[in-house]
Design a protein around this motif. Structure first.
Motif, short mmCIF file in Angstrom:
data_model
loop_
_atom_site.label_atom_id
_atom_site.label_comp_id
_atom_site.label_asym_id
_atom_site.label_seq_id
_atom_site.Cartn_x
_atom_site.Cartn_y
_atom_site.Cartn_z
N LYS B 57 0.90 -1.15 0.45
CA LYS B 57 0.03 0.30 -0.09
C LYS B 57 0.80 1.27 0.34
CE LYS B 57 -4.17 -1.75 2.13
NZ LYS B 57 -4.17 -3.01 1.77
N PRO B 58 0.45 2.20 -0.66
CA PRO B 58 1.25 3.56 -1.41
C PRO B 58 1.24 4.13 0.60
CG PRO B 58 -0.35 3.93 -2.48
CD PRO B 58 -0.64 1.83 -2.21
N ILE B 59 2.22 4.52 1.16
CA ILE B 59 2.20 5.56 2.24
C ILE B 59 3.51 6.77 1.73
CG2 ILE B 59 1.63 3.66 4.27
CD1 ILE B 59 4.85 4.02 4.70
N ARG B 60 3.22 7.83 2.21
CA ARG B 60 3.98 8.66 2.40
C ARG B 60 5.50 7.88 4.27
NH1 ARG B 60 1.43 11.80 -0.73
NH2 ARG B 60 0.29 12.98 0.44
N MET B 110 4.94 4.79 -7.70
CA MET B 110 4.48 3.74 -6.43
C MET B 110 3.09 4.32 -6.13
SD MET B 110 7.44 2.39 -5.85
CE MET B 110 7.18 1.14 -5.08
N SER B 111 2.70 5.05 -6.42
CA SER B 111 0.88 4.99 -6.16
C SER B 111 0.75 4.32 -6.66
CB SER B 111 0.34 6.43 -5.86
OG SER B 111 1.04 7.41 -4.63
N ALA B 112 1.28 4.32 -8.04
CA ALA B 112 0.33 3.73 -9.65
C ALA B 112 0.77 2.12 -9.48
CB ALA B 112 0.33 4.65 -10.53
N LYS B 113 1.20 1.85 -8.53
CA LYS B 113 2.15 0.51 -8.40
C LYS B 113 0.56 -0.29 -7.99
CE LYS B 113 3.74 -3.37 -9.37
NZ LYS B 113 3.86 -3.73 -10.96
N GLY B 114 1.03 0.33 -6.66
CA GLY B 114 0.32 0.10 -5.15
C GLY B 114 -1.31 0.11 -5.78
N PHE B 115 -1.67 1.41 -6.26
CA PHE B 115 -3.61 1.21 -6.74
C PHE B 115 -3.93 0.09 -7.77
CE2 PHE B 115 -6.40 2.96 -10.31
CZ PHE B 115 -7.27 3.28 -9.18
N LEU B 116 -3.00 -0.07 -8.73
CA LEU B 116 -2.80 -1.19 -9.96
C LEU B 116 -3.01 -2.43 -9.51
CD1 LEU B 116 -0.85 0.00 -12.83
CD2 LEU B 116 -4.12 0.88 -12.42
N LEU B 117 -2.18 -3.00 -8.50
CA LEU B 117 -2.16 -3.95 -8.01
C LEU B 117 -3.23 -4.29 -6.78
CD1 LEU B 117 1.06 -4.29 -5.77
CD2 LEU B 117 0.60 -5.99 -7.18
N GLU B 118 -4.08 -3.22 -6.35
CA GLU B 118 -6.05 -3.64 -6.41
C GLU B 118 -6.62 -2.81 -7.00
OE1 GLU B 118 -6.28 -0.05 -2.70
OE2 GLU B 118 -5.21 -1.69 -1.12
N ASN B 119 -6.59 -2.67 -8.06
CA ASN B 119 -7.09 -1.88 -9.02
C ASN B 119 -7.11 -2.52 -10.54
OD1 ASN B 119 -9.68 -0.40 -7.12
ND2 ASN B 119 -7.29 0.16 -6.73
N PRO B 120 -6.62 -3.77 -11.14
CA PRO B 120 -5.60 -3.77 -12.28
C PRO B 120 -6.52 -3.68 -13.37
CG PRO B 120 -6.90 -6.13 -11.41
CD PRO B 120 -6.73 -4.93 -10.17
N HIS B 121 -7.86 -3.14 -13.77
CA HIS B 121 -9.08 -2.62 -14.36
C HIS B 121 -9.66 -0.71 -14.26
CE1 HIS B 121 -8.46 -7.16 -15.81
NE2 HIS B 121 -8.74 -7.19 -14.61
N ALA B 122 -8.73 -0.65 -13.08
CA ALA B 122 -8.85 1.04 -13.34
C ALA B 122 -9.34 1.88 -14.69
CB ALA B 122 -8.48 1.17 -12.08
N GLY B 123 -10.31 2.82 -14.26
CA GLY B 123 -10.67 4.19 -15.52
C GLY B 123 -9.84 5.40 -14.56
N VAL B 151 -0.68 0.99 -18.72
CA VAL B 151 -0.40 -0.13 -18.53
C VAL B 151 -2.34 -1.00 -17.96
CG1 VAL B 151 0.00 -1.62 -16.57
CG2 VAL B 151 1.58 0.93 -17.51
N VAL B 152 -3.44 -0.13 -17.41
CA VAL B 152 -4.28 -1.21 -17.69
C VAL B 152 -4.47 -1.66 -19.15
CG1 VAL B 152 -6.73 -0.54 -16.78
CG2 VAL B 152 -4.75 1.09 -15.44
#
Lengths: 295, 159
Positions: B57-60, B110-123, B151-152
């Motif tokens: 998960k992305p964190i600061r 890193m945010s994009a990676k964390g996001f795509l791990l959870e939502n591989p088909h995001a809009g 990438v999506v």
């Protein structure tokens, strides 16, 4: 950054006794998104930082099957609330608020308990919970007690917590049928923004009509603490909920608000936006109640 | 005050370290482990350039104490490429011209990676929302969002 000692507590009792043995030089930390900023800027200067992250039992969301009350642990992150299907479907007013707090990176670690304990006038997490008549459970050396969330805040950064007490849980009473709620964080950006004004509206309608039997209007950034606008709430009870009555309630709420000028916005503008937002959120409540019926 | 021990997994490698309690995860990564991908922009959690993944998960990393990350899996931009091959997301950033000065890039990745791990088909809207905690001061955001979107799309085609 100031030096401090980092202490891990595994239980609530351990955390409280660590705090009491170090007195005012100790500070609790959970997600750290507020505490760390304050330490870095020198606003707080603890010698001991007591981590609550490993106090396991306060990190879940659950419904009590007997009473129907919603229990949210103080250590639940905003992201967990945001992603919870239970919150999204049954408590959309909470979902409205938590999805707009900070950014994903902040929400992944920042806790709802921390948001409340921090007690900033703009705490987005507090407003919907106040509209839902939530109370908080507090644990300390004298045992456990509860406080209605509306009475939890005493001023900016000030709460009723004393002497190392910990906010363990937020409890939301079961809502009557035909209840809808909505929250608007009104700001300029989608992320990393404090609201100019935060408006939460919760309305319960009669069984077969649009007549209001209960109303809650809670505001953030409208006073030194989150407030309810009781006059506007009273006005709505017994009335048909429509654009006109919500418009009037918005005006009343704006009059009751004690907004002021700040770097983020001017008082007159905030006051006008309270009126606008109350009406909009009220209409969203209606929509959501009707959607419930459709299901 | 004295150092405290820390066990942490960074980019798949185990580390047993002694750190100052006031050391942030970002300082640990940059100064002790010499992983300088995470950047300090604002230092107060606003700009997103220090973003790393903690347990996916992305964190600061500038607002996270190293000790608070004890026992977690941290992934930095240095851990994205596998066996010398860039992650498809990194390649997409290059292909779309989503990098200018590069300061925000590792955080964005890193945010994009964390996001795509959870939502591989995001809009697009969800991608913009996922990246809203980042500030880029040179390219603007269009190319960055397009890079993530590409990438999506590819992962959807594979299905």
């Amino acid at each position: 950054m100031k030096k401090f000692k980092y202490l891990i507590s595994k239980t609530l009792d351990e955390a409280v006794s660590l705090y009491q043995s170090h007195g005012d030089s100790a500070m609790y930390v959970a997600g750290g998104t507020d505490v760390m900023v304050k330490i870095k800027s020198g606003k707080v200067t603890p010698d001991y930082l007591i981590s609550l992250t490993h106090v396991g039992r306060n990190s879940e969301i659950r419904i009590n099957p007997e009473t129907g009350t919603l229990h949210v642990g103080g250590l639940v992150t905003h992201r967990t609330l945001e992603m919870s299907p239970l919150i999204k479907l049954q408590y959309p007013i909470i979902h409205d608020a938590v999805q707009r707090i900070g950014s994903t990176q902040v929400r992944n670690v920042a806790t709802i308990g921390g948001n409340l304990v921090n007690a900033v006038p703009s705490a987005d997490g507090a407003i919907p919970l106040i509209a839902l008549d939530a109370y908080v459970n507090i644990y300390g050396s004298a045992g456990e007690h509860s406080v209605d969330l509306i009475h939890f805040f005493e001023g900016p950064g000030q709460t009723v917590l004393m002497n190392g007490e910990i906010l363990t849980e937020i409890v939301v009473p079961k809502q009557p049928p035909r209840t809808g709620g909505a929250y608007q964080k009104f700001g300029r950006r989608a992320a990393m923004e404090l609201p100019l004004i935060g408006v939460g509206v919760l309305i319960t309608l009669e069984e077969d009509s649009n007549r209001c039997v209960r109303a809650r209007i809670a505001l953030g950034v409208a006073a030194p603490t989150p407030i309810r606008t009781l006059g506007a709430e009273r006005y709505l009870v017994g009335k048909e909920i429509n654009e006109d009555t919500l418009n009037e309630a918005g005006k009343l709420a704006a009059e009751e608000s004690r907004v002021r000028d700040s770097i983020r916005g001017l008082a007159w503008y905030r006051r006008e936006m309270v009126a606008v937002s109350v009406q909009r959120m009220g209409l969203t409540c209606l929509q959501r109640i009707n959607q419930l019926k459709a299901k | 005050m004295s150092k405290q021990s820390l066990e942490i997994i960074v980019n798949g490698e185990n580390y047993f370290l002694a750190v100052e309690p006031n050391c942030t995860l970002m300082e640990l990564l940059r100064d002790d482990l010499e992983l300088t991908g995470a950047k300090e922009g604002c230092g107060e959690g606003v700009c997103g350039s220090c973003t790393v993944l903690m347990d996916g998960k992305p964190i600061r990393s500038c607002l996270t104490l190293a000790l608070e990350a004890s026992g977690s899996h941290i992934t930095t931009v240095e851990g994205l490429a596998q066996h010398g091959d860039l992650d498809p997301l990194q390649q997409a950033f290059i292909d779309h011209g989503a990098v200018q000065c590069g300061f925000c890039t590792s955080g964005m990745l890193m945010s994009a990676k964390g996001f795509l791990l959870e939502n591989p088909h995001a809009g697009k809207k969800e991608i913009r929302n996922a990246l809203s905690g980042h500030i880029c001061r040179c390219t603007g955001y269009t190319k960055i969002v397009e890079a993530v979107e590409s990438v999506v799309d590819r992962s959807q085609e594979k299905r």
